[in-house]
Scaffold this motif. Sequence first.
Motif, mmCIF file in Angstrom:
data_model
loop_
_atom_site.group_PDB
_atom_site.id
_atom_site.type_symbol
_atom_site.label_atom_id
_atom_site.label_comp_id
_atom_site.label_asym_id
_atom_site.label_seq_id
_atom_site.Cartn_x
_atom_site.Cartn_y
_atom_site.Cartn_z
ATOM 1 N N LEU A 1 -16.866 -109.974 -26.511
ATOM 2 C CA LEU A 1 -15.674 -109.154 -26.722
ATOM 3 C C LEU A 1 -14.489 -109.671 -25.904
ATOM 4 O O LEU A 1 -13.368 -109.786 -26.418
ATOM 5 N N ILE A 2 -14.730 -110.019 -24.662
ATOM 6 C CA ILE A 2 -13.664 -110.560 -23.818
ATOM 7 C C ILE A 2 -13.166 -111.892 -24.379
ATOM 8 O O ILE A 2 -11.971 -112.169 -24.388
ATOM 9 N N ALA B 1 -9.334 -112.657 -25.605
ATOM 10 C CA ALA B 1 -8.591 -113.792 -25.058
ATOM 11 C C ALA B 1 -8.073 -114.697 -26.179
ATOM 12 O O ALA B 1 -6.940 -115.184 -26.129
ATOM 13 N N ALA B 2 -8.887 -114.936 -27.202
ATOM 14 C CA ALA B 2 -8.466 -115.771 -28.331
ATOM 15 C C ALA B 2 -7.309 -115.106 -29.093
ATOM 16 O O ALA B 2 -6.339 -115.774 -29.487
ATOM 17 N N LEU B 3 -7.396 -113.788 -29.294
ATOM 18 C CA LEU B 3 -6.317 -113.067 -29.962
ATOM 19 C C LEU B 3 -5.025 -113.142 -29.141
ATOM 20 O O LEU B 3 -3.943 -113.366 -29.684
ATOM 21 N N LEU C 1 1.091 -117.974 -28.885
ATOM 22 C CA LEU C 1 1.553 -119.146 -29.633
ATOM 23 C C LEU C 1 2.531 -118.738 -30.737
ATOM 24 O O LEU C 1 3.514 -119.448 -31.001
ATOM 25 N N GLY C 2 2.307 -117.598 -31.377
ATOM 26 C CA GLY C 2 3.229 -117.101 -32.395
ATOM 27 C C GLY C 2 4.597 -116.780 -31.813
ATOM 28 O O GLY C 2 5.632 -117.088 -32.406
#
Length: 174
Positions: free
Chosen positions: A10-11, A15-17, A23-24
């Motif tokens: 979950l962590i 972190a990926a999100l 970046l967006g």
Amino acid sequence: MPYLVAAVVLIGLIAALNLLLTLGVIRRLRAQPAGAHTDGAPSAAPQAGLRPGTRPELFTATTTTGEQITDSDVYGLVGFFSAQCTPCHQIAPHFVEHARTMGRDRVIAVIADTDAELLDLLSPVARVIVEGYDGAVQAAFHNTWTPSVYLMGRDLTVVAAGGRMTDLFSEVRA
């Protein structure tokens, strides 16, 4: 043990999100036009009021010196300022600088509310109108934002408009 694995996964997903969103944001910031804001305003004001190619509505107003001004007198530079507006106080010296090159009879400054500092700065180079936010000139220009500046052509239409002086002259050069 399965709870620990689920927590780590979950962590990792969070972190990926977060990385994707960051970046967006960076990509959007890079897509914005580059250039330093050299005219004192920290950022561009939302485009409000008249657009290039349009004319102000009919109006009559009285300057601080008692001169009557109508919609047929708006050839040149027109600026809208407010007493409580920090960006207004920041671009006012740049407005004055351009106004000096145009001549006082071709410059109109509208101040919402009375502000002695702005009045003293603008009066030598512009015909100054002090009126509320619902005043005749504000309404004629459909102006809802300060600072707003307009460059008006000989045919009394808007040549360029924006929230900074550079907005006016970059549009004219383009």
